[in-house]
Design an enzyme around this catalytic site. Structure first.
Site, mmCIF file in Angstrom:
data_model
loop_
_atom_site.group_PDB
_atom_site.id
_atom_site.type_symbol
_atom_site.label_atom_id
_atom_site.label_comp_id
_atom_site.label_asym_id
_atom_site.label_seq_id
_atom_site.Cartn_x
_atom_site.Cartn_y
_atom_site.Cartn_z
ATOM 1 N N SER A 204 80.825 -20.597 29.696
ATOM 2 C CA SER A 204 80.659 -19.526 28.715
ATOM 3 C C SER A 204 79.375 -19.686 27.906
ATOM 4 C CB SER A 204 81.842 -19.509 27.752
ATOM 5 O OG SER A 204 83.069 -19.458 28.447
HETATM 6 N N1 SAH Z 1 85.357 -22.158 28.842
HETATM 7 C C1 SAH Z 1 84.904 -22.305 30.195
HETATM 8 C C2 SAH Z 1 84.838 -20.924 30.805
HETATM 9 C C3 SAH Z 1 85.073 -20.869 32.251
HETATM 10 S S1 SAH Z 1 85.142 -19.230 32.932
HETATM 11 C C4 SAH Z 1 83.546 -22.978 30.183
HETATM 12 O O1 SAH Z 1 82.879 -22.871 29.162
HETATM 13 O O2 SAH Z 1 83.145 -23.559 31.181
HETATM 14 C C5 SAH Z 1 86.891 -18.965 33.018
HETATM 15 C C6 SAH Z 1 87.681 -19.888 33.905
HETATM 16 O O3 SAH Z 1 89.016 -19.404 33.918
HETATM 17 C C7 SAH Z 1 87.232 -19.944 35.370
HETATM 18 O O4 SAH Z 1 86.960 -21.252 35.725
HETATM 19 C C8 SAH Z 1 88.448 -19.395 36.137
HETATM 20 O O5 SAH Z 1 88.655 -20.023 37.387
HETATM 21 C C9 SAH Z 1 89.575 -19.702 35.177
HETATM 22 N N2 SAH Z 1 90.789 -18.918 35.357
HETATM 23 C C10 SAH Z 1 90.925 -17.605 35.691
HETATM 24 N N3 SAH Z 1 92.228 -17.280 35.739
HETATM 25 C C11 SAH Z 1 92.935 -18.410 35.417
HETATM 26 C C12 SAH Z 1 94.331 -18.705 35.304
HETATM 27 N N4 SAH Z 1 95.277 -17.809 35.508
HETATM 28 N N5 SAH Z 1 94.673 -19.969 34.962
HETATM 29 C C13 SAH Z 1 93.739 -20.936 34.740
HETATM 30 N N6 SAH Z 1 92.416 -20.698 34.854
HETATM 31 C C14 SAH Z 1 92.025 -19.448 35.178
#
Ligand code: SAH
Length: 232
Positions: free
Chosen positions: A65
């Site tokens: 993010s």
């Molecule tokens: N806060 C993280 C953001 C990652 S993007 C960072 O800064 O790196 C969002 C993430 O949510 C992705 O890795 C995606 O695979 C995950 N995601 C999507 N749906 C999900 C679910 N149902 N359960 C767990 N993770 C999920």
């Protein structure tokens, strides 16, 4: 100048120009963002871009993010230090690391096993090995570690999953981007005796939350993701 000094300087500029200048005011959040080495949570070839004002691709069609969104979510959760927090959508592990600077107990869940494994390694390398990283459908929460004082969701949902609301303590807060797949608003939902109290914050754009209580599509090939690189 060593690479570490360079990164530390870039981190200070990030805090001033991307966070303070955009009205992030919680000093604990600002201090946490100044401490976490974001370069350890991006792919090696992207290290020089770690402090840019943007989300960056981390593989599997997912993103780390934008620093501003991480700070905004942390600030909206109004944390003081002794809380237990659930971070849904581990991704790179960066948000979990910032949360681990803010509170004593962080549980995080990611649906893509490869990302969870990499995040576990990055968190350990950066000194946050105590974060509890789980693999699974985070729309259902992590019931056995709850209830939580706060839940942060870093992926967009059509609405707040009931399971997450139910895993909040009384007075607990859930921060989640709510909308369609293209655009959302960050919502903060407080668990109150009268039911959910909703506060809407900034417009945002996140990758979709895929799962039983999120958007459909979780059964698809996990290595594929058309949303790569375009979300906050
Ligand atoms: N806060 C993280 C953001 C990652 S993007 C960072 O800064 O790196 C969002 C993430 O949510 C992705 O890795 C995606 O695979 C995950 N995601 C999507 N749906 C999900 C679910 N149902 N359960 C767990 N993770 C999920």
């Amino acid at each position: 100048m060593s690479p570490e000094e360079g990164f530390a300087g870039a981190r200070r500029s990030m805090v001033e120009l991307q966070l303070r200048a955009r009205d992030i005011v919680d000093e604990r959040v600002l201090a946490a963002m100044e401490r976490v080495p974001r370069e350890l949570f991006v792919p090696e070839r992207a290290r020089d871009h770690a402090y840019e004002d943007a989300a960056l691709a981390i593989g599997s069609g997912q993103t780390i993010s934008q620093p501003y969104m991480v700070a905004r979510i942390c600030e909206l959760l109004a944390l003081t230090g002794r809380e237990r927090v659930l971070d849904v959508g581990t991704g790179s592990g960066y948000q979990s690391a910032v949360l681990a600077e803010l509170v004593s107990d962080v549980v995080t869940i990611e649906r893509i096993p490869e990302l969870a494994e990499r995040a576990r390694r990055s968190l350990a390398a950066a000194g946050y090995g105590r974060v509890d990283v789980r693999v699974g459908d985070g729309t259902l929460g992590v019931r056995e570690r709850g209830p939580y004082d706060a839940i942060a969701v870093a992926a967009a949902a059509p609405g707040a999953p009931d399971s997450l609301y139910e895993q909040l303590k009384r007075g607990g807060r859930l921060a989640i981007p709510v909308g369609d797949r293209q655009s959302q608003r960050l919502e903060v939902i407080v668990r109150s005796p009268e039911g959910p109290a909703v506060l809407r914050s900034v417009p945002c754009r996140f990758v979709p939350l895929l799962g039983e209580e999120g958007f459909p599509g979780a059964g698809a090939d996990l290595s594929e993701g058309p949303e790569a690189g375009e979300a906050f």
